[in-house]
Design a protein around this motif. Structure first.
Motif: not given
Length: 322
Positions: A307-318
């Motif tokens: 799930f790292s790709k999903v959660l990392n994407t969230y961090m960047v987009e936030r």
């Protein structure tokens, strides 16, 4: 032949039919989501997101050029890193999750849903639950829309505990559904969802982008509609890479079934593999191009991965959104 298989959007080997086990871990989705997030937090210290911790709801990384008024100097003394205090009114991010729950999302068939054995719907459900866990810690508001052959569920963005539990219950129900909808008109329901999200939000769409009604232009127009009201949109394109993209099946005669129409094809995998891969690559490239054109973030996700790709994407987009 390959284009027909691509339009099916669901490749089901007949001997893989099985029912989801009602004792699935997804009945305790909150615990499972928490484990995913804690694992992410423990590993993130090796990544660029040094400000993320179990208490990140109260701090954010200081960026050069920002006012030094709210720097937490006590935390700087402990960590030798600059953070600014984030007050509650600054954490009013609104995030809306959109989940495709059509039959193609229940591929591949799995005997028991678990974090190590997921189909597309299971991966989408657990990803959303993990993101909700993070948003809850940050006291942000989250909403949910679910669609298949109809607009199945809608809940606006809220931040209460009661709301959080209600969404978890709905997601658990979806993950265990044994009779998913047989048709999909993605573009029709994305338009309806876009009309409902009035205030600027960060929107995450989880879908395999396969639909019964194959009209790419109408589909891309619906994606563009999600961008109105200055929303930031991320498309998480969920696929089982080995079979849906690479068509990696044993070269023995098999029957491939489209569960959304009931049609089937009998063939040897090697006879169509090359043409199939080209057709899939063409469609995926067009999808990426349209997302770039509409300034939407496209993220291809293999549901056999973590799930790292999903959660990392969230961090960047936030960081970009606030």
């Amino acid at each position: 032949m390959a284009s027909r298989l691509l339009n099916y959007g669901y490749l089901s080997v007949m001997n893989l039919q099985s029912e989801l086990n009602k004792s699935s871990l997804f009945q305790n989705l909150e615990l499972l989501a928490n484990q995913v997030v804690e694992g992410f937090i423990s590993g993130i210290h090796k990544s660029p997101f040094h400000g993320f911790s179990a208490e990140f709801a109260e701090h954010k990384i200081y960026n050069n050029g920002e006012s030094t008024k709210h720097i937490d100097w006590k935390l700087f003394a402990k960590t030798d890193k600059l953070y600014t205090k984030r007050y509650e009114e600054e954490t009013n991010l609104r995030c809306h999750m959109i989940l495709d729950s059509s039959a193609s999302m229940y591929y591949p068939e799995v005997k028991n849903l678990s974090v190590n054995d997921l189909n597309k719907i299971g991966f989408g459900v657990l990803s959303i639950a993990a993101l909700m866990n993070i948003l809850k810690r940050q006291r942000d508001a989250v909403g949910l829309s679910v669609f298949s052959d109809q607009y199945n569920f809608y809940s606006p963005e809220k931040g209460s505990e009661r709301h959080h539990q209600m969404l978890l219950a709905k997601l658990s129900e979806i993950s265990l559904d044994k009779t998913p909808a047989k048709e999909t008109e993605t573009y029709a329901y994305l338009h309806l969802i876009a009309e409902k999200i009035k205030r600027r939000s960060l929107i995450f769409l989880f879908t395999d982008m396969f639909q019964t009604a194959t009209d790419d232009e109408r589909l891309f127009d619906a994606l563009r509609h999600l961008k109105y009201n200055k929303h930031e949109v991320v498309l998480f394109h969920l696929i089982d890479k080995s079979t849906e993209q690479e068509f990696d099946f044993e070269n023995t005669p098999k029957r491939y079934i489209d569960v959304e129409t009931g049609a089937h094809i009998d063939l040897y995998a090697e006879n169509v593999k090359e043409a199939y891969e080209k057709s899939v690559a063409t469609y995926f490239d067009a999808l990426k191009l349209k997302c770039a054109q509409y300034k939407m973030k496209y993220v291809g996700v293999d549901v056999r991965g973590d799930f790292s790709k999903v959660l990392n994407t969230y961090m960047v987009e936030r960081q970009k959104f606030l």
